[in-house]
Motif scaffolding. Structure first.
Motif, PDB file in Angstrom:
ATOM      1  N   SER A 113      19.516 174.829  41.530  1.00  0.00           N
ATOM      2  CA  SER A 113      18.354 175.653  41.203  1.00  0.00           C
ATOM      3  C   SER A 113      18.858 176.399  39.627  1.00  0.00           C
ATOM      4  CB  SER A 113      18.282 176.825  42.168  1.00  0.00           C
ATOM      5  OG  SER A 113      18.255 176.448  43.460  1.00  0.00           O
ATOM      6  N   PRO A 114      18.298 175.921  38.688  1.00  0.00           N
ATOM      7  CA  PRO A 114      18.644 176.269  37.189  1.00  0.00           C
ATOM      8  C   PRO A 114      18.672 177.834  37.141  1.00  0.00           C
ATOM      9  CG  PRO A 114      17.193 174.388  37.124  1.00  0.00           C
ATOM     10  CD  PRO A 114      17.089 174.651  38.798  1.00  0.00           C
ATOM     11  N   THR A 115      17.622 178.547  37.617  1.00  0.00           N
ATOM     12  CA  THR A 115      17.434 179.911  37.192  1.00  0.00           C
ATOM     13  C   THR A 115      18.823 180.816  37.702  1.00  0.00           C
ATOM     14  OG1 THR A 115      15.006 179.380  37.257  1.00  0.00           O
ATOM     15  CG2 THR A 115      16.002 181.903  37.439  1.00  0.00           C
ATOM     16  N   PRO A 116      18.905 180.562  38.981  1.00  0.00           N
ATOM     17  CA  PRO A 116      19.937 181.521  39.596  1.00  0.00           C
ATOM     18  C   PRO A 116      21.417 180.888  39.033  1.00  0.00           C
ATOM     19  CG  PRO A 116      19.187 180.132  41.401  1.00  0.00           C
ATOM     20  CD  PRO A 116      18.348 180.249  40.222  1.00  0.00           C
ATOM     21  N   ARG A 117      21.627 179.543  38.496  1.00  0.00           N
ATOM     22  CA  ARG A 117      22.735 179.043  37.862  1.00  0.00           C
ATOM     23  C   ARG A 117      23.021 179.590  36.664  1.00  0.00           C
ATOM     24  NH1 ARG A 117      22.106 173.663  38.803  1.00  0.00           N
ATOM     25  NH2 ARG A 117      21.371 173.270  36.688  1.00  0.00           N
ATOM     26  N   ALA A 118      21.887 179.747  36.029  1.00  0.00           N
ATOM     27  CA  ALA A 118      21.923 180.359  34.711  1.00  0.00           C
ATOM     28  C   ALA A 118      22.341 181.830  34.520  1.00  0.00           C
ATOM     29  CB  ALA A 118      20.786 180.614  33.904  1.00  0.00           C
ATOM     30  N   LYS A 119      22.236 182.616  35.701  1.00  0.00           N
ATOM     31  CA  LYS A 119      22.553 184.006  36.048  1.00  0.00           C
ATOM     32  C   LYS A 119      23.992 184.194  36.544  1.00  0.00           C
ATOM     33  CE  LYS A 119      18.117 185.742  35.747  1.00  0.00           C
ATOM     34  NZ  LYS A 119      17.175 186.884  36.184  1.00  0.00           N
ATOM     35  N   LEU A 120      24.657 182.952  36.926  1.00  0.00           N
ATOM     36  CA  LEU A 120      25.875 183.081  37.504  1.00  0.00           C
ATOM     37  C   LEU A 120      26.854 183.610  36.609  1.00  0.00           C
ATOM     38  CD1 LEU A 120      26.998 182.306  40.161  1.00  0.00           C
ATOM     39  CD2 LEU A 120      27.486 179.996  39.603  1.00  0.00           C
ATOM     40  N   TRP A 121      26.633 183.407  35.076  1.00  0.00           N
ATOM     41  CA  TRP A 121      27.644 183.839  33.933  1.00  0.00           C
ATOM     42  C   TRP A 121      27.773 185.478  34.101  1.00  0.00           C
ATOM     43  CZ3 TRP A 121      31.768 183.198  31.802  1.00  0.00           C
ATOM     44  CH2 TRP A 121      32.088 183.881  30.608  1.00  0.00           C
ATOM     45  N   ASP A 122      26.640 185.895  34.322  1.00  0.00           N
ATOM     46  CA  ASP A 122      26.395 187.414  34.293  1.00  0.00           C
ATOM     47  C   ASP A 122      27.215 187.898  35.505  1.00  0.00           C
ATOM     48  OD1 ASP A 122      24.881 187.262  32.169  1.00  0.00           O
ATOM     49  OD2 ASP A 122      23.008 187.520  33.332  1.00  0.00           O
TER      50      ASP A 122
END
Length: 197
Positions: A113-122
C-alpha cells in the motif's frame, strides 16, 4: 489505567483489528472507513475521532511498537543507558512476536500500500524524536545534542536490522536480539570523522 481509559483502549484495538481484517480480505484501497466502523461495531463518527484516516488505522500498532521512549523511561534510574537500551530492544523483540498483535499482517499490508508506506518515514522520525527526549532526560542532556541524536538513531537502526535478520537467521527474535547485543559488546564501531590535516 481507569475504566474509561480501558474501554477506550479496547475500542481502539477493536477498530484496528477490524481494519486489518478488512484490509487483508478486500485490500487497503478498496476498504472504506464506513465498512471498518460497521465491522468494529462503532459509529463512523467515533472511528474518525480515533483515526482521521485509513493509514493511521493501518500504522497504529506499528507506531505503538516503535515508540521505545516509554520502555526506556520504565527502566530503573540507576541502570546505565547502554544496558537500559539493550533491555528496551529485548522488550521490543518480545512485543513484536506477541501473537495478539497484528504486526506481521500490518507489515505485509504496508508493503502493498503506497499511501501508508509513504507515511512510514514520519513514523520513524516521530519514534526517533521521542526516544531522543527520553535519552536526553536520562542523561540530563538536551535531546538535540549530537550524542543523544546518534544514540537514538543507532538504537532504532539496530531494531530495524534485527527485524531484517528475523526469518533469515535461526532462533526467535529475542534470541537474535540477544545475539546482536552480545556481539556489540566486542564490536568496533567506525563513525565518520574529519580527515586529519
Amino acid at each position: 489505567m481507569g475504566l474509561r481509559e480501558k474501554k477506550a483502549a479496547q475500542s481502539r484495538d477493536r477498530m484496528v483489528s477490524a481494519a486489518i481484517e478488512l484490509f487483508e480480505r478486500d485490500g487497503y484501497d478498496a476498504t472504506t472507513m464506513e465498512e471498518i466502523a460497521a465491522r468494529a461495531d462503532v459509529g463512523t463518527t467515533t472511528l474518525y475521532r480515533y483515526f482521521p484516516s485509513k493509514d493511521l488505522l493501518l500504522l497504529d500498532e506499528l507506531a505503538q511498537v516503535l515508540d521505545l521512549a516509554p520502555h526506556l523511561r520504565a527502566r530503573p534510574e540507576d541502570e546505565d543507558l547502554e544496558t537500559a537500551l539493550g533491555r528496551v530492544l529485548l522488550t521490543l523483540a518480545h512485543t513484536v512476536d506477541d501473537p495478539r498483535r497484528n504486526i506481521a499482517a500490518t507489515r505485509r499490508l504496508i508493503d502493498k500500500s503506497p499511501t501508508p508506506r509513504a507515511k512510514l518515514w514520519d513514523l520513524f522520525l516521530s519514534a526517533r524524536e521521542s526516544l531522543e527526549v527520553a535519552i536526553g532526560e536520562r542523561l540530563g542532556t538536551p535531546p538535540t545534542s549530537l550524542s543523544v541524536r546518534v544514540t537514538a538513531a543507532l538504537t532504532l537502526e539496530l531494531a530495524q536490522m534485527i527485524d531484517e535478520m528475523n526469518g533469515r537467521s535461526p532462533g526467535t527474535r529475542e534470541e537474535i536480539t540477544a545475539s546482536v547485543l552480545t556481539q556489540l559488546a566486542d564490536a568496533t564501531i567506525h563513525l565518520p570523522r574529519m580527515a586529519a590535516r
